[in-house]
Design a protein around this motif. Sequence first.
Motif, PDB file in Angstrom:
ATOM      1  N   MET A  69      -4.351  -8.075   3.039  1.00  0.00           N
ATOM      2  CA  MET A  69      -3.857  -6.930   3.785  1.00  0.00           C
ATOM      3  C   MET A  69      -3.455  -5.771   2.879  1.00  0.00           C
ATOM      4  O   MET A  69      -3.317  -4.650   3.335  1.00  0.00           O
ATOM      5  N   PRO A  71      -4.913  -4.297  -0.127  1.00  0.00           N
ATOM      6  CA  PRO A  71      -5.802  -3.957  -1.244  1.00  0.00           C
ATOM      7  C   PRO A  71      -5.334  -2.714  -1.985  1.00  0.00           C
ATOM      8  O   PRO A  71      -5.703  -2.511  -3.131  1.00  0.00           O
ATOM      9  N   GLU A  72      -4.503  -1.890  -1.291  1.00  0.00           N
ATOM     10  CA  GLU A  72      -4.050  -0.652  -1.913  1.00  0.00           C
ATOM     11  C   GLU A  72      -2.871  -0.887  -2.836  1.00  0.00           C
ATOM     12  O   GLU A  72      -2.418   0.032  -3.507  1.00  0.00           O
ATOM     13  N   THR A 303       7.344   0.174  12.807  1.00  0.00           N
ATOM     14  CA  THR A 303       6.695   0.889  11.708  1.00  0.00           C
ATOM     15  C   THR A 303       5.269   1.321  12.014  1.00  0.00           C
ATOM     16  O   THR A 303       4.710   2.141  11.305  1.00  0.00           O
ATOM     17  N   HIS A 304       4.657   0.757  13.054  1.00  0.00           N
ATOM     18  CA  HIS A 304       3.238   0.994  13.369  1.00  0.00           C
ATOM     19  C   HIS A 304       2.331   0.667  12.197  1.00  0.00           C
ATOM     20  O   HIS A 304       1.287   1.282  12.013  1.00  0.00           O
ATOM     21  N   ASN A 305       2.753  -0.286  11.410  1.00  0.00           N
ATOM     22  CA  ASN A 305       1.957  -0.699  10.258  1.00  0.00           C
ATOM     23  C   ASN A 305       0.922  -1.726  10.663  1.00  0.00           C
ATOM     24  O   ASN A 305       1.018  -2.344  11.711  1.00  0.00           O
ATOM     25  N   LYS A 306      -0.034  -1.971   9.770  1.00  0.00           N
ATOM     26  CA  LYS A 306      -0.992  -3.037  10.028  1.00  0.00           C
ATOM     27  C   LYS A 306      -0.227  -4.363  10.135  1.00  0.00           C
ATOM     28  O   LYS A 306       0.814  -4.549   9.493  1.00  0.00           O
TER      29      LYS A 306
END
Lengths: 510, 245
Positions: A69, A71-72, A303-306
Motif C-alpha cells: 500500500m 510504494p511512495e 482521513t479518506h485515505n486508501k
Amino acid sequence: MKILLKNGFVVDPSTGLNEVGDIFIENGRFAGMTEPEKTIDLGGRVVMCGGVDIHSHIAGSKVNMGRMMRPENKLNVPDTHTTGVLYAKMGYTFVTEPAMPPLKALHTHHELHDTPFIDNAALALLDNNHFIAENIAEGKKEENNQWVAWYLAATKGYGIKAVNPAGGISWEWAKELSDLDEKCERIGVSPREIMTELVRVNEELKLPTSFHLHLNNLGIYGNSDNTTKSIDICSKGRTHIAHLQLSCYSGDSWATMASDADRICKKLNKTDGITCDMGQVVFGDCTTMTADGRLEYHLQKLTHNKWVNFDVENETGTGVTPYTYSKNVAVNAIQWAIGLELALLLKPGKVALSTDHPNCGPFYAYPKIITWLMSKQARDKEFSECNQDAAKRCILPSLDKELTLYEIAQLTRSTPASILGIGHGIKEGNKADIAVYDLHPDERNPGKIENAFSDAFLVLKDGGVIYQNKNFRETYGKTIAVEPKYKLDEKYIEDKFYEEYSVLSEHFKI
Amino acid sequence: MILLKLRKEPSMAVDAESLCVDSLVLKSQEQIINLPVYRGNKKERIGDYFDLEFQPGKEDLVKIHGNLSRFNRIGQGMTTGEMEIDGNVGNYLGALTKSGKIIVKGDVADYCGAMMTGGRIEIHGNARNYLGANYIGHKKGMRGGDITVNGNAGLDAGAYMAGGTITITGDGLDFLGFGMTDGVIKVRTPGYAAGGSMTGGRIECESADLLPTFSDKGNGTFAGDLAAGGKGEIYISACANKSGK
C-alpha cells in the motif's frame, strides 16, 4: 570461541548490574571467567543485553499488505531484510510479531524466516475465533483448552493474542459492541467472556508468556473506563496490554478527549500480573495495521485515505490504512504525551517500550523516544512545537522525571524479556546477545544519546559479532514457539475443520 | 543555445535525468558530454549517444534531435529555461517540473509531466498513459503548471490531479481525472470512468459516457463523483442546452 568484552559499563537490570565490568563469552553463551582467545576493549562504553521488542508488526499478511500500500514511502513498512538490518543496527536481538492469524501462519513464518539477525516469535490471534467463541457460549472449557493448544502447536505460535475480542465477530457483520458485556452477533458472547476464557486457558496450559490483549474500543475518546474494567477482568491471570496509550482517553468527544494515563497507571501499579507496552506516537507518516477492522474503518472515514479491510475466515480480520500524526493536531499531541506518561508513571517491570510499529511510529524511532524519556528538555522542546491546546489535556508538562540508562534498559530489555518468559540477562548459560553503545554512562546530551542508540558500536548475537564498524556479518536468528503439553483430541479438531474451514487440519499445520 | 543530436540509439532504456536545462546550462563542451546517463545498471555519458553543438541563441535553450523513445526522465525536475525536442520521447518527460518550458515535436510515453508543480509542457504528437498523473501511491499528482497534447492521451490522464491544467486536443482513454481534487482537464472524449472518485476539479469534454454516480445539473454540467462525496464537475458540451433532472 572464548571472548572477553573488557571494561564496559554493564547495564543489566535482569541481574541488577549497573557498573563497570568484564563479560566472558564461551560457545555463544555467557560464561565464567575464562582465558580469552579474543579480547575487545569497550573503553567504558555502555553495554546492555540485546534489545527485546515485545510488540512490532514485522511479518505476515497484513504487514505485506502495508508494504504494497505504501510504494511512495517504502521505509514506512520496511521489507524483511531492511527490518532485520535496522533492528540489528539498534542492538535489538529479539522481536515479537504480535498478530499472526492462524490461517495465514505460513506467510508470517516465511517472512520471519526471511528476516535476518533477530530471534523472533509470533503470537496467534485467537480473539474472535468462532470455535472458541461457540464453546464459550456453550460453557465448554475442555474444548477450548484443546483449540488453543492445537492452534499454537499447529501454527508454531508462541502465545495467545486477542484483538478487540468479540468486537471482531460483530465487525464481520459491520456492527460494533459498545460495552464489555454486550453480546456479539450470531454467536452471542461478550468481550468479558472471551477475555476471561483466554486468560484462563493461558494459565491452564502454563504458557510462558502472558495473555496479550489489544483492548476493545481502542483509539476512541472515553475508552479509559473500558481499560480499567478490562484490567479487573484480566487480573485473574497474567495479562499484557498492548500499546496502552491508545486506551487511555477520557472525554466524550474529540474536543474533550484528554489523557487519563494518571488514573490508569495508578490502577496498573497496584494490580499484579498486568503489564503493558507504550504504543508511543512519533509524529509523521505512519501506516496503521491491526486486526481491529472497525478502528481502521473509522480512521479511513476521517482521513479518506486508501484502506484495506479483510476477513480471515472463522478467525479474525484486518484493516490497513495510512495515518499521519501531526504536531498541530491537539489529539495527536495528547496521544504522544500519553505514551511518555505511561513510561514515566509506571513502576519498573510494568511497561515496555513500543510504538506498535508501524501504527504509532516506526521502530527505528526508538532512540528518539529514549531521548524524550531521558531528557525533560528534549521532550519539552518537542511538545513546544505542538498545538498547545494539548497542554491542559495531559499531565506530561508537569512530569520532571528523567529516566536513567538502567530504567531504559528495563523498558527495552529486562521487562519485555520477563513478560515474554524468555531467558535474559548476563548470567552464565544465557545466550550471549549483547549490544554495546558508543555512550558513556553519564552522558545526558539528547543528541549524543540518540546517535548512540541509533547505531550500535558493537552487536553480538549468540556470542558472534554481527555488527561492528558499520559492517554487518549476516546471520539469521531462530523462531521460538510453544508446544503445549496437552493431550489433544485430534478427531474433534479434524471434524471441525472439515465442517467449517476450506482447508483440512492436516494441511493447516506448519 | 545547446544542440544535442542523437548519434546512436540505445539498446535498452536509458535514464537521462542530466538531459535537463538545469544540468546543462552554462556548462562547457567537456562537462556536458561527460554528464552521466544510466543504461540499466551501467553508468554511461551523454557523449556516448549525442553530438553536441553550441549555436547562437538563448543560453538556457536546449534543443535535442533524434528518436529519444528509449530515453526516460528527460527534463525531470526542471526549474528553468526551455527545451525543444524534435523526435519521440520515452517515459517521465518533464516529470516533477517546477518551472520552464518543454516542447516535444513528437510523441511521449508514460508519466509525462507527472507530479508537476509549475511550468509548461507542449506535446505535438500523442501521450501515452499517466499524463500529468501521480506517482504510484501518492495521494496527489500534478499540482500546477500546464500540459497540452495536440494528439491523444492514454489511460489515467490527470489521475489524482490537484491543480494546473491539462489540455488534450484529441481523446483520452479510461480513468481520465481519476481521484482529482483540483485542476482542469480538457479533452475531446474521455474513456470509461472519467472523473471516477474525483472530489474536486473540472473536466471539460465534447462527449462522454459517465459513471452513474454523476448527477445531471443541466446545461451540460454533471456533478460528482457522488460515490466519493465529491464536488467535482464534468462539463459535456454536447449536453449543453439540455435541462437537468
